[in-house]
Design an enzyme around this catalytic site. Structure first.
Site, short mmCIF file in Angstrom:
data_model
loop_
_atom_site.label_atom_id
_atom_site.label_comp_id
_atom_site.label_asym_id
_atom_site.label_seq_id
_atom_site.Cartn_x
_atom_site.Cartn_y
_atom_site.Cartn_z
N SER A 700 -5.18 -6.19 -0.35
CA SER A 700 -6.03 -5.05 0.00
C SER A 700 -7.04 -4.68 -1.08
O SER A 700 -7.82 -3.76 -0.88
CB SER A 700 -5.15 -3.84 0.32
OG SER A 700 -4.40 -3.45 -0.81
N LYS A 743 -2.33 5.72 1.09
CA LYS A 743 -3.55 5.53 0.30
C LYS A 743 -4.48 6.74 0.41
O LYS A 743 -5.09 7.16 -0.58
CB LYS A 743 -4.25 4.26 0.77
CG LYS A 743 -3.47 2.99 0.42
CD LYS A 743 -4.14 1.74 0.99
CE LYS A 743 -3.34 0.49 0.62
NZ LYS A 743 -3.93 -0.74 1.18
#
Length: 793
Positions: A700, A743
């Site tokens: 990611s 996140k």
């Protein structure tokens, strides 16, 4: 001096002056030492001596007409050496020997005590020992005082005989040979029958005055009487205890026999069998289980209670009959109550509560809750275990929890076979026995930390347990019976999914619990943590107060982790320090403010995060087992001598590949983004991810790394707080990633209110609670061109 003169020395005379033949004693005596106890004139008993040492002495005495020998007491054990004359006492007892017999190097004879002797001179200090002696005797009349002592001695002997009958035989022998009116032999006899030590008896032997001798003997007799009386009391106590136990044993045996004849009592084996049968009353057993238990009960009737097989069979039946076959608790199908219980125990987690209420709603609609296994996944301290307990409370079911973290033996799940010593069923059977119903809520904690070893693979053993199609016939190795686990509601917890085997994960319905933001933590601390801490420490709300601003400062400065467990520990630390102050001043009212935090908790662990900015510096977003985190990435030019690319920061294989892809994409599309096509050809680039001691992996960070390289190439910095995440392909496509909630929370915690996410994750962002999205700006990218336009405009 002639032999005839020697023969008449020391003779006893009658009042008429005529000496009796048997009272004529020799002037010289052969002396023979004895140990143990001295010999007394009133004694008659056998003596055994060594033939090698004293055979010649006894032969000489045997040749004499008088057969007299002097016995002297030596206060140590005789060895093969003859004792020296200075060790032999001067006072002893002259005895007449009878029935001398020699056998196996030993000589035995009967010694009849006659009188005391005293050595005047040693005539021979070698064997045979010979001494010149005389025969002292007491002087004085038979006074009333002596007569009184004599009566006291006789009374003491009588008392001794009445206590211990063994002395009666000695008394009979004495009465046959002496007159009770003769006090001197009576005194010597009394001393001889005591168990006194040799030196004490030798002292009496050497005491010639009769009255003094009687005084000493009376003391010995009194001691002997006390010892005999104590011995009798001890024997009586021991005998009473033995008789009591014997009596109780016989009475119990008789009682058992009588009760058995009347049919009102059974033996231990019958009682145990009846207990096992009683346990099965009201239970619905499968035919196979009923048949097996009946066979084991029949076997138990045939076995002896002392055999090893009896114990094994009895333990098996104890477990088999303790299982709640067909016994179910009634579920509380009340959604309003369930919602109230969940809200009471947990603040926030609305999405998780909704998912649980949906599950309960389906059960309410069907009027049956079964066939579902839930997996709660989230960082430590977010309330996974407590949610499982809340579900049990909402359903009104029994709750049982055990941790499978670190479990390496599959027998912990499926049990040991009965053939092994100390065999036990698995944890699931033990859980059913403890909760006493067949439909509890069983929580398997830390399922992501299952181990494996040569003893087996517990994760594989759980496949049967957590499969609704298989667990209705779960087979435990110990019981070897099919047990229905389909009515059990299994709730598993884990911190991450990576270490859970795919076949096991496929059997579970995953519910994610993300970390809490500051506002949620503040609500939890106020509503749950602080009241619980006050209660545990015995404090009242009026005694210690803590403001909301203080709690918020604690959360941001000391407890930024995803869960609230550490926050609770900090509150406990404050409470402990407050208790110390209250003990010193009970009337004190304590209010903890922000400025007091450093005194209570020390310096803040977390400072206000300074977002790294500059050319080649970009903030990424990462997911960890502890929750979300910001991840700054730095790119810099090392030199311009040749092309090169270097990575640092303890990166995993996947993350290294993402960096290589980012480097290739940035170099291949340099002109597209307004850069120099030869920028990467002429420069050595170093890409670093700070906190190099922390392992990092995952795809990611591809978008973030590419943006750092483009920023370096264009020599442009990102001027506003911005964070991003997404996987990048070589063609520039932005692929979706996981952990969007964590996140976004990490970005919000770091005061970054603008994020770039993959377009494919738009649905994940839209499902976030409103309070998390409030004030956030989210950009969604299908390819890197979309990212470039947001960052560099």
């Amino acid at each position: 001096m002639s032999d005839q003169e020697h023969e008449y020395i020391g003779r006893e005379e009658t009042p008429s002056g005529v000496a009796l033949a048997n009272e004529i004693l020799p002037g010289q005596l052969n002396i023979l030492p004895v140990n143990g106890r001295p010999f007394f004139p009133a004694q008659v008993q056998p003596v055994i001596v060594d033939e090698k040492l004293w055979g010649e002495t006894l032969r000489r005495v045997a040749k004499t007409d008088h057969k007299l020998l002097g016995l002297a007491f030596v206060d140590d054990k005789l060895t093969d050496e003859i004792p020296t004359t200075n060790r032999i006492p001067l006072m002893g007892c002259v005895v007449r020997i009878h029935h001398v017999q020699a056998e196996d190097g030993r000589i035995q004879f009967i010694a009849q005590g006659v009188r005391r002797y005293q050595v005047l001179e040693w005539l021979s200090d070698k064997t045979p020992l010979v001494a010149r002696v005389h025969y002292p005797r007491h002087s004085g009349d038979f006074t009333d005082e002596i007569k009184a002592y004599a009566m006291a001695v006789i009374n003491a002997i009588k008392e001794l005989v009445s206590i211990n009958p063994l002395y009666s035989e000695e008394l009979k022998h004495y009465l046959n040979r002496f007159s009770p009116n003769d006090p001197s032999p009576l005194t010597d006899f009394a001393a001889a029958i005591t168990t006194a030590e040799g030196p004490a008896l030798q002292e009496i032997l050497e005491t010639i005055p009769l009255q003094k001798r009687m005084e000493k003997v009376l003391l010995l007799l009194k001691k002997e009487v006390e010892v005999a009386r104590l011995q009798v009391e001890i024997n009586k106590t021991v005998n009473d205890n033995i008789n009591k136990h014997q009596r109780e044993f016989f009475l119990k045996q008789q009682l058992k026999t009588i009760q058995k004849e009347l049919g009102i009592s059974k033996d231990d084996k019958t009682a145990e069998i009846d207990e096992f049968m009683q346990r099965l009353q009201g239970k619905t057993l499968p035919k196979a289980a009923q048949k097996r238990i009946d066979e084991e009960l029949h076997k138990l009737q045939m076995l002896e209670t002392g055999s090893a097989e009896y114990a094994v069979t009895r333990n098996y039946l104890d477990w088999a009959t303790s299982i709640p076959w067909g016994i179910y608790s009634t579920d509380a199908f009340n959604l309003a109550q369930a919602r109230e219980v969940l809200n009471e125990h947990h603040a926030g987690l609305d999405d998780v509560k909704d998912r649980i209420l949906e599950f309960l709603a389906v059960g309410t609609f069907k009027q049956e809750i079964s066939g579902s296994i839930m997996l709660l996944v989230g960082p430590p301290g977010v309330g996974k275990t407590s949610i499982g307990r809340s579900i049990a409370d909402a359903l009104g079911r029994k709750f049982y929890r055990f941790s499978v973290g670190g479990m390496r033996d599959e027998a912990e799940i499926k049990g040991h076979r009965r053939t092994y010593i100390g065999a036990l069923p698995g944890k699931l059977i033990q859980a059913l026995k403890d909760v006493e119903v067949a439909n509890p809520v069983i929580m398997l904690d830390e399922i992501d930390k299952l181990g494996s070893s040569y003893q087996g693979d517990p994760a594989s053993a759980l496949l049967e347990v957590l499969d609704p199609e298989q667990n209705r016939e779960f087979l435990d190795h110990y019981l070897d019976l099919r047990v229905d686990l389909s009515k059990v509601l299994f709730i598993c917890t884990a911190n991450q999914l990576d270490s859970i085997p795919a076949p096991l994960l496929d059997r579970m319905d995953t519910i994610r619990l993300s970390g809490y933001i500051t506002e949620e933590k503040l609500a939890i601390a106020k509503s749950h943590l602080w009241p619980r801490v006050l209660q545990r420490h015995g404090l009242k709300k009026s005694q210690v107060k803590i403001a909301d601003s203080t709690l918020k400062a604690m959360i941001e400065g000391y407890a930024r982790e995803s869960g609230v467990r550490h926050l609770e520990k900090l509150l406990q630390q404050i409470a402990r320090k407050a208790v110390v102050k209250l003990l010193e001043n009970p009337t004190l009212k304590i209010t903890v403010s922000q400025k007091d935090l450093q005194a209570y908790l020390g310096a803040p662990v977390f400072r206000a995060e300074r977002i790294l900015r500059g050319v080649g510096v970009v903030t990424g977003l990462a997911w960890t087992a502890m929750g979300g985190a910001t991840l700054p990435i730095e790119a810099a030019v090392v030199h311009q001598q040749n092309r090169g690319f270097k990575l640092t920061g303890k990166l995993g294989e996947v993350m290294k590949e993402s960096a290589e892809i980012a480097y290739s994409f940035a170099a291949g599309h340099a002109q597209q983004f307004g850069g120099d096509a030869a920028f990467f050809d002429q420069r050595f680039i170093h890409l670093h991810v700070p906190e190099g001691a922390t392992p990092k992996d995952g795809p990611s960070a591809g978008v973030t790394m590419t943006t750092a390289l483009v920023s370096l190439m264009l020599n442009k910095r990102i001027k506003r707080p911005l964070a991003m995440t997404g996987e990048l392909t070589l063609t520039g496509q932005v692929l979706p990633v996981g952990g969007i909630r964590e996140k976004v929370i990490a970005a919000r915690r770091s005061k970054i209110m603008e994020v770039i996410l993959p377009e494919a994750n738009r649905r994940d962002y839209d499902e976030l609670p409103d309070h998390i999205r409030k004030g956030m700006t989210a950009h969604f990218a299908n390819n890197y061109q979309d990212v470039f336009e947001v960052v560099f405009g």
